[in-house]
Design an enzyme around this catalytic site. Structure first.
Site, PDB file in Angstrom:
ATOM      1  N   GLN A  88      -2.127  -8.108  -3.234  1.00 51.80           N
ATOM      2  CA  GLN A  88      -1.558  -7.635  -1.977  1.00 51.80           C
ATOM      3  C   GLN A  88      -2.452  -7.933  -0.778  1.00 51.80           C
ATOM      4  O   GLN A  88      -2.066  -7.647   0.361  1.00 51.80           O
ATOM      5  CB  GLN A  88      -1.315  -6.125  -2.060  1.00 51.80           C
ATOM      6  CG  GLN A  88      -0.345  -5.700  -3.130  1.00 51.80           C
ATOM      7  CD  GLN A  88      -0.239  -4.186  -3.232  1.00 51.80           C
ATOM      8  OE1 GLN A  88      -0.714  -3.435  -2.396  1.00 51.80           O
ATOM      9  NE2 GLN A  88       0.406  -3.723  -4.302  1.00 51.80           N
ATOM     10  N   HIS A 153      -2.859  -1.961  -1.658  1.00 51.08           N
ATOM     11  CA  HIS A 153      -2.599  -0.919  -0.670  1.00 51.08           C
ATOM     12  C   HIS A 153      -3.565  -0.995   0.516  1.00 51.08           C
ATOM     13  O   HIS A 153      -4.221  -0.009   0.857  1.00 51.08           O
ATOM     14  CB  HIS A 153      -2.686   0.476  -1.296  1.00 51.08           C
ATOM     15  CG  HIS A 153      -1.656   0.745  -2.349  1.00 51.08           C
ATOM     16  ND1 HIS A 153      -1.491   1.971  -2.956  1.00 51.08           N
ATOM     17  CD2 HIS A 153      -0.717  -0.056  -2.926  1.00 51.08           C
ATOM     18  CE1 HIS A 153      -0.514   1.917  -3.843  1.00 51.08           C
ATOM     19  NE2 HIS A 153      -0.022   0.683  -3.834  1.00 51.08           N
ATOM     20  N   GLU A 246       8.166   7.115   2.793  1.00 46.65           N
ATOM     21  CA  GLU A 246       8.173   8.121   3.852  1.00 46.65           C
ATOM     22  C   GLU A 246       8.245   7.511   5.246  1.00 46.65           C
ATOM     23  O   GLU A 246       7.697   6.435   5.500  1.00 46.65           O
ATOM     24  CB  GLU A 246       6.898   8.974   3.779  1.00 46.65           C
ATOM     25  CG  GLU A 246       6.746   9.771   2.507  1.00 46.65           C
ATOM     26  CD  GLU A 246       5.497  10.638   2.498  1.00 46.65           C
ATOM     27  OE1 GLU A 246       5.237  11.283   1.468  1.00 46.65           O
ATOM     28  OE2 GLU A 246       4.772  10.680   3.539  1.00 46.65           O
ATOM     29  N   TYR A 256      -0.988  14.490   5.795  1.00 43.47           N
ATOM     30  CA  TYR A 256       0.343  14.217   5.286  1.00 43.47           C
ATOM     31  C   TYR A 256       0.437  14.290   3.753  1.00 43.47           C
ATOM     32  O   TYR A 256       1.478  13.997   3.187  1.00 43.47           O
ATOM     33  CB  TYR A 256       0.832  12.876   5.836  1.00 43.47           C
ATOM     34  CG  TYR A 256       1.039  12.974   7.339  1.00 43.47           C
ATOM     35  CD1 TYR A 256       2.291  13.230   7.870  1.00 43.47           C
ATOM     36  CD2 TYR A 256      -0.038  12.873   8.212  1.00 43.47           C
ATOM     37  CE1 TYR A 256       2.471  13.371   9.242  1.00 43.47           C
ATOM     38  CE2 TYR A 256       0.133  13.012   9.579  1.00 43.47           C
ATOM     39  CZ  TYR A 256       1.388  13.265  10.093  1.00 43.47           C
ATOM     40  OH  TYR A 256       1.557  13.415  11.452  1.00 43.47           O
ATOM     41  N   TYR A 267       3.959   6.317 -11.459  1.00 45.57           N
ATOM     42  CA  TYR A 267       4.609   5.217 -12.178  1.00 45.57           C
ATOM     43  C   TYR A 267       4.724   5.503 -13.670  1.00 45.57           C
ATOM     44  O   TYR A 267       5.581   4.926 -14.347  1.00 45.57           O
ATOM     45  CB  TYR A 267       3.850   3.909 -11.940  1.00 45.57           C
ATOM     46  CG  TYR A 267       3.997   3.388 -10.531  1.00 45.57           C
ATOM     47  CD1 TYR A 267       5.248   3.072 -10.020  1.00 45.57           C
ATOM     48  CD2 TYR A 267       2.888   3.225  -9.712  1.00 45.57           C
ATOM     49  CE1 TYR A 267       5.390   2.598  -8.728  1.00 45.57           C
ATOM     50  CE2 TYR A 267       3.018   2.753  -8.416  1.00 45.57           C
ATOM     51  CZ  TYR A 267       4.277   2.442  -7.919  1.00 45.57           C
ATOM     52  OH  TYR A 267       4.410   1.989  -6.637  1.00 45.57           O
TER      53      TYR A 267
END
Length: 374
Positions: A88, A153, A246, A256, A267
């Site tokens: 990623q 991420h 979200e 949050y 997962y």
């Protein structure tokens, strides 16, 4: 000036309690009110940003940056820093300085390779053109993530405040969930910086130094969307795990909740407590279960689609769609989901009101949306 005044009011009041809505089961919209025109293609493009003259900057995750005309003429910008394009990671967001007309600066985020993995970097450089060849000068990192790691991420989305005085940066938790709740870890946070990367003296913990001084909000997972709405409020979307994508209204000092709470599960199928079980954490205004895997966020403020004004436009990777979310005083709701037949990585709105998308693919297209029928 009215947008600045509204922003100041929001920051002073904090984050109001807004109703939560699950938009996951939403159906595809039956009609598309736009024509989609492919303009150019790229090797796994990641982000787009507009220069004041209407040209676009497009990043490729592998480490290349292009200057593109609205007609699709592409010129590569060089030199660029070395990036770690594993998984990623790679060259991520690009943003144009609010004062580009006088300072010529652009901002980039990327994964910087290191001995123990890669760390997110925020850098700025001056974009110059000589003899038709665009290049970057005086490229300098102004923020670095540590420690490095080999996981995904990254986050890495840049947003400038409406007055141009502050830079906000989303930082993912790099698949190390506990870091999102560690106030000294540069993981799972939204940071608020001055345009040169230093700490504003009015940040919530400015006197604490380090990551705490930079932090605006905490408790985020994988935030790939960060943008100011026309009313001056800052919004963020982030990917949930197995469920629980979200949309969050961002206000200083709020937590949050990730990984302590989520409207999704792990997962492996293990349950995570929902937001409503832990009122000390700020819940999302809207969430998706099943997920859409949101990427890219822009608020519509142009003339071509007047019915969209103030709406959030969000790309869907898993959903392979463009999603329109209507923002209301008491919350948000998904009102349209248009299938695009490809993973949508980023969304931007041009000065003329056209909407531009890029596809997340080895031959990802840059696409311009205009009203159907002209």
């Amino acid at each position: 000036m009215w947008r600045v005044a509204v922003l100041a009011l929001v920051l002073a009041c904090g984050c109001p309690a807004l109703a939560q809505t699950n938009a996951g089961p939403s159906a595809d919209s039956p009609d598309r009110p736009f024509a989609a025109t492919p303009v150019a293609s790229f090797d796994t493009p990641w982000a787009i940003a507009f220069l004041p003259d209407g040209r676009l900057l497009v990043t490729e995750r592998g480490g290349r940056l292009f200057l593109v005309t609205p007609e699709g003429d592409k010129r590569e910008v060089s030199p660029l820093p070395e990036v770690d394009a594993d998984g990623q990671l790679g060259l991520l967001d690009v943003a144009v300085s609010p004062r580009f007309a006088t300072d010529g600066l652009i901002y980039l985020t990327y994964a910087e390779p290191g001995r123990t993995g890669a760390g997110l970097v925020l850098a700025r450089a001056r974009l110059v053109e000589t003899g038709g060849a665009p290049r970057l000068e005086n490229a300098q990192p102004i923020w670095r993530q540590g420690p490095q790691g080999r996981r995904g991420h990254p986050g890495g989305i840049i947003a400038f405040s409406p007055d141009g005085a502050h830079l906000f940066l989303s930082v993912g938790e790099r698949m190390r969930g506990d870091g999102a709740q560690n106030p000294d870890a540069p993981l799972g946070k939204v940071l608020r910086l001055l345009p040169d990367g230093t700490v504003p003296p009015d940040n919530p913990q400015a006197a604490a130094g380090g990551v705490r001084a930079q932090t605006w909000t905490t408790g985020h997972r994988n935030p790939y969307g960060l943008a100011f709405a026309p009313d001056g409020r800052l919004w963020l979307h982030e990917m949930g795990p197995r469920g629980g994508d979200e949309v969050n209204l961002i206000a200083p000092g709020q937590n949050y909740g990730w990984p302590e709470v989520s409207n999704g599960d792990t997962y492996a199928g293990l349950s995570i407590p929902d937001h409503d079980t832990r009122p000390e954490f700020t819940p999302p205004v809207l969430y998706w279960t099943p997920v859409i895997a949101p990427a890219g966020l822009a608020f519509y403020d142009g003339p071509l689609f007047p019915g969209w004004w103030g709406s959030a436009l969000i790309g869907g990777l898993r959903a392979e769609a463009l999603v329109r979310v209507e923002i209301t005083p008491d919350g948000a709701r998904e009102v349209d989901r248009w299938p695009m037949g490809a993973r949508i990585r980023d969304v931007a709105v041009a000065a003329d009101g056209a909407v531009w998308l890029i596809e997340d693919d080895a031959r990802g297209r840059l696409i311009r949306l205009t009203p159907a029928g002209g």
